[in-house]
Design an enzyme around this catalytic site. Structure first.
Site, PDB file in Angstrom:
ATOM      1  N   GLY A   1       0.853  -1.186   0.000  1.00 30.89           N
ATOM      2  CA  GLY A   1       0.000   0.000   0.000  1.00 30.89           C
ATOM      3  C   GLY A   1       0.885   1.230   0.000  1.00 30.89           C
ATOM      4  O   GLY A   1       1.854   1.305  -0.753  1.00 30.89           O
ATOM      5  N   GLU A   2       0.573   2.178   0.857  1.00 26.04           N
ATOM      6  CA  GLU A   2       1.384   3.385   1.007  1.00 26.04           C
ATOM      7  C   GLU A   2       2.112   3.310   2.344  1.00 26.04           C
ATOM      8  O   GLU A   2       1.493   3.453   3.406  1.00 26.04           O
ATOM      9  CB  GLU A   2       0.500   4.634   0.938  1.00 26.04           C
ATOM     10  CG  GLU A   2      -0.191   4.838  -0.403  1.00 26.04           C
ATOM     11  CD  GLU A   2       0.787   5.231  -1.503  1.00 26.04           C
ATOM     12  OE1 GLU A   2       1.903   5.676  -1.172  1.00 26.04           O
ATOM     13  OE2 GLU A   2       0.444   5.077  -2.690  1.00 26.04           O
ATOM     14  N   SER A   3       3.416   3.102   2.304  1.00 24.76           N
ATOM     15  CA  SER A   3       4.159   2.874   3.543  1.00 24.76           C
ATOM     16  C   SER A   3       4.119   4.073   4.482  1.00 24.76           C
ATOM     17  O   SER A   3       4.054   3.914   5.704  1.00 24.76           O
ATOM     18  CB  SER A   3       5.610   2.499   3.229  1.00 24.76           C
ATOM     19  OG  SER A   3       6.277   3.532   2.529  1.00 24.76           O
TER      20      SER A   3
ATOM     21  N   CYS B   1       6.029  -5.442   0.160  1.00 23.83           N
ATOM     22  CA  CYS B   1       6.225  -4.178  -0.547  1.00 23.83           C
ATOM     23  C   CYS B   1       6.296  -3.015   0.450  1.00 23.83           C
ATOM     24  O   CYS B   1       7.314  -2.840   1.113  1.00 23.83           O
ATOM     25  CB  CYS B   1       5.136  -3.985  -1.603  1.00 23.83           C
ATOM     26  SG  CYS B   1       5.490  -2.671  -2.790  1.00 23.83           S
TER      27      CYS B   1
ATOM     28  N   ARG C   1      12.803   2.937  -1.818  1.00 26.23           N
ATOM     29  CA  ARG C   1      11.426   2.835  -2.301  1.00 26.23           C
ATOM     30  C   ARG C   1      11.382   3.079  -3.810  1.00 26.23           C
ATOM     31  O   ARG C   1      12.212   3.784  -4.355  1.00 26.23           O
ATOM     32  CB  ARG C   1      10.534   3.876  -1.604  1.00 26.23           C
ATOM     33  CG  ARG C   1      10.484   3.760  -0.113  1.00 26.23           C
ATOM     34  CD  ARG C   1       9.432   4.659   0.510  1.00 26.23           C
ATOM     35  NE  ARG C   1       9.312   5.968  -0.136  1.00 26.23           N
ATOM     36  CZ  ARG C   1       8.517   6.945   0.283  1.00 26.23           C
ATOM     37  NH1 ARG C   1       7.746   6.752   1.346  1.00 26.23           N
ATOM     38  NH2 ARG C   1       8.471   8.095  -0.340  1.00 26.23           N
TER      39      ARG C   1
ATOM     40  N   ILE D   1       5.119  -3.897  -8.092  1.00 27.32           N
ATOM     41  CA  ILE D   1       4.353  -2.670  -8.316  1.00 27.32           C
ATOM     42  C   ILE D   1       4.967  -1.563  -7.458  1.00 27.32           C
ATOM     43  O   ILE D   1       4.885  -1.599  -6.235  1.00 27.32           O
ATOM     44  CB  ILE D   1       2.870  -2.862  -7.950  1.00 27.32           C
ATOM     45  CG1 ILE D   1       2.259  -4.012  -8.760  1.00 27.32           C
ATOM     46  CG2 ILE D   1       2.091  -1.561  -8.177  1.00 27.32           C
ATOM     47  CD1 ILE D   1       0.847  -4.373  -8.324  1.00 27.32           C
ATOM     48  N   ARG D   2       5.595  -0.596  -8.106  1.00 28.81           N
ATOM     49  CA  ARG D   2       6.302   0.469  -7.367  1.00 28.81           C
ATOM     50  C   ARG D   2       7.163  -0.166  -6.265  1.00 28.81           C
ATOM     51  O   ARG D   2       7.177   0.282  -5.120  1.00 28.81           O
ATOM     52  CB  ARG D   2       5.308   1.464  -6.764  1.00 28.81           C
ATOM     53  CG  ARG D   2       4.496   2.230  -7.787  1.00 28.81           C
ATOM     54  CD  ARG D   2       3.483   3.155  -7.126  1.00 28.81           C
ATOM     55  NE  ARG D   2       4.154   4.113  -6.249  1.00 28.81           N
ATOM     56  CZ  ARG D   2       3.520   4.872  -5.357  1.00 28.81           C
ATOM     57  NH1 ARG D   2       2.205   4.758  -5.219  1.00 28.81           N
ATOM     58  NH2 ARG D   2       4.181   5.718  -4.607  1.00 28.81           N
TER      59      ARG D   2
ATOM     60  N   HIS E   1       4.461  -8.756  -4.609  1.00 28.04           N
ATOM     61  CA  HIS E   1       3.138  -8.954  -4.009  1.00 28.04           C
ATOM     62  C   HIS E   1       2.676 -10.405  -4.182  1.00 28.04           C
ATOM     63  O   HIS E   1       2.038 -10.734  -5.194  1.00 28.04           O
ATOM     64  CB  HIS E   1       2.115  -8.027  -4.667  1.00 28.04           C
ATOM     65  CG  HIS E   1       2.256  -6.593  -4.306  1.00 28.04           C
ATOM     66  ND1 HIS E   1       1.467  -5.980  -3.346  1.00 28.04           N
ATOM     67  CD2 HIS E   1       3.105  -5.639  -4.771  1.00 28.04           C
ATOM     68  CE1 HIS E   1       1.819  -4.711  -3.242  1.00 28.04           C
ATOM     69  NE2 HIS E   1       2.812  -4.476  -4.094  1.00 28.04           N
TER      70      HIS E   1
ATOM     71  N   GLU F   1       0.234 -11.846  -2.834  1.00 26.42           N
ATOM     72  CA  GLU F   1      -1.229 -11.936  -2.802  1.00 26.42           C
ATOM     73  C   GLU F   1      -1.858 -11.683  -4.169  1.00 26.42           C
ATOM     74  O   GLU F   1      -3.065 -11.898  -4.347  1.00 26.42           O
ATOM     75  CB  GLU F   1      -1.802 -10.959  -1.770  1.00 26.42           C
ATOM     76  CG  GLU F   1      -1.875  -9.502  -2.192  1.00 26.42           C
ATOM     77  CD  GLU F   1      -0.556  -8.752  -2.134  1.00 26.42           C
ATOM     78  OE1 GLU F   1      -0.564  -7.534  -2.380  1.00 26.42           O
ATOM     79  OE2 GLU F   1       0.484  -9.378  -1.841  1.00 26.42           O
TER      80      GLU F   1
END
Length: 205
Positions: free
Chosen positions: A54-56, A86, A118, A147-148, A183, A185
């Site tokens: 998500g957004e760390s 991630c 990151r 992803i990113r 990821h 998942e």
């Protein structure tokens, strides 16, 4: 004895990890349950914890505000297994920079003595899939979804490097702590989640 595995639901890929864990537990025929957790009280009752992608920065700041970061630190330091995916792996680090903006001031859990970058492989439009192998934990030819994604440039000697991609470290382990840049998942391959379920069960015994 049944094990309780929590997914930190402050922000990020919660539903996907619920599905992967439930399927893994069923395939393994393990006595374990999956819980979506946010509060310190909920987290303290868990035997294992997934910190999702998500957004760390958001996850770190909100976990600091609601008090869950303190409980997570206490639980992990006392041996509770944790899987950081991630953004979740970013939060496990002692030091994080960003490929674009440089040094970040985000709250980190500081579990792992690693240098982490990151967005190391690029932003959203540079997302990709690649084969990675984590042979030391019995996982090979795994389709990693990046992803990113962050990557690790260096680690302390007590950290096991599980996988590299283009000479960048993308999966690590230190005792009860696991981190992946990719990821798990978001694939049909349950190998990483199954490994984590088994680790939680072994730790609880």
């Amino acid at each position: 004895m049944s094990a309780k595995i929590g997914i930190l639901a402050i922000q990020g890929d919660v539903a996907e990890n619920v599905s992967s864990l439930v399927a893994s537990i069923a395939d393994l025929n393990q006595d374990a349950t999956v819980h979506v957790v946010k509060t310190p009280e909920e987290i303290s009752a868990m035997d294992g914890l997934v910190i999702p992608g998500g957004e760390s920065t958001t996850i770190g700041q909100l976990s600091l505000v609601n008090g869950s970061q303190k409980v997570i630190k206490q639980k992990v330091e006392s041996g509770m297994p944790v899987l950081g995916i991630c953004a979740g792996m970013v939060l496990l680090a002692s030091n994080a920079t960003d490929r674009v903006v440089g040094k970040t001031e985000q709250p980190l859990f500081d579990f792992l003595d690693i240098e982490l970058e990151r967005n190391s492989f690029g932003r959203q439009r540079e997302s990709f899939e690649a084969n990675v192998s984590m042979d030391s934990i019995g996982i090979s030819n795994y389709n990693g979804v990046f992803i990113r994604a962050p990557a690790i440039s260096s680690t302390s000697d007590d950290i096991e490097v599980l996988a590299k991609l283009n000479e960048k470290i993308v999966a690590i382990k230190k005792g009860n702590i696991i981190g992946t840049s990719f990821h798990p998942e978001l694939t049909d391959d349950l190998a990483v989640h199954k490994y984590f379920v088994n680790l939680v069960k072994e730790t609880k015994q």
